[in-house]
Design an enzyme around this catalytic site. Structure first.
Site, PDB file in Angstrom:
ATOM      1  N   MET A   7       0.868  -1.172   0.000  1.00 47.09           N
ATOM      2  CA  MET A   7       0.000   0.000   0.000  1.00 47.09           C
ATOM      3  C   MET A   7       0.906   1.223   0.000  1.00 47.09           C
ATOM      4  SD  MET A   7      -3.111  -1.168   2.479  1.00 47.09           S
ATOM      5  CE  MET A   7      -4.153   0.154   1.964  1.00 47.09           C
ATOM      6  N   PRO A   8       1.295   1.696  -1.203  1.00 48.58           N
ATOM      7  CA  PRO A   8       2.223   2.809  -1.285  1.00 48.58           C
ATOM      8  C   PRO A   8       1.641   4.084  -0.688  1.00 48.58           C
ATOM      9  CG  PRO A   8       1.331   2.289  -3.449  1.00 48.58           C
ATOM     10  CD  PRO A   8       0.842   1.237  -2.502  1.00 48.58           C
ATOM     11  N   LEU A   9       2.528   4.876  -0.106  1.00 48.90           N
ATOM     12  CA  LEU A   9       2.157   6.172   0.462  1.00 48.90           C
ATOM     13  C   LEU A   9       2.977   7.232  -0.248  1.00 48.90           C
ATOM     14  CD1 LEU A   9       0.935   8.166   2.518  1.00 48.90           C
ATOM     15  CD2 LEU A   9       2.789   7.539   4.057  1.00 48.90           C
TER      16      LEU A   9
END
Length: 65
Positions: A7-9
């Site tokens: 889940m990239p930020l």
């Protein structure tokens, strides 16, 4: 709860001044571009906009504020 997959930020730091609509449009555009470039599910891409006061920025050794 453990999530499957990454889940990239994406964090965007900027000086204050964007309207809520500009922030919404920016978050939408960045999410779309990242998902297209990486093949990630856009629903799993997190984007934050961090507003940093001008007096907390410096460029070339000179404060902006």
């Amino acid at each position: 709860m453990r999530q499957n997959g990454s889940m990239p930020l994406i964090q965007i730091s900027q000086t204050p001044g964007f309207t809520a609509e500009q922030k919404r449009a920016t978050i939408e555009a960045v999410t779309k571009a990242y998902a297209e470039a990486t093949g990630k599910d856009p629903a799993k891409v997190w984007v934050t906009i961090i507003e940093v006061p001008r007096d907390s920025w410096g460029v070339g050794g000179t404060p902006l504020g």
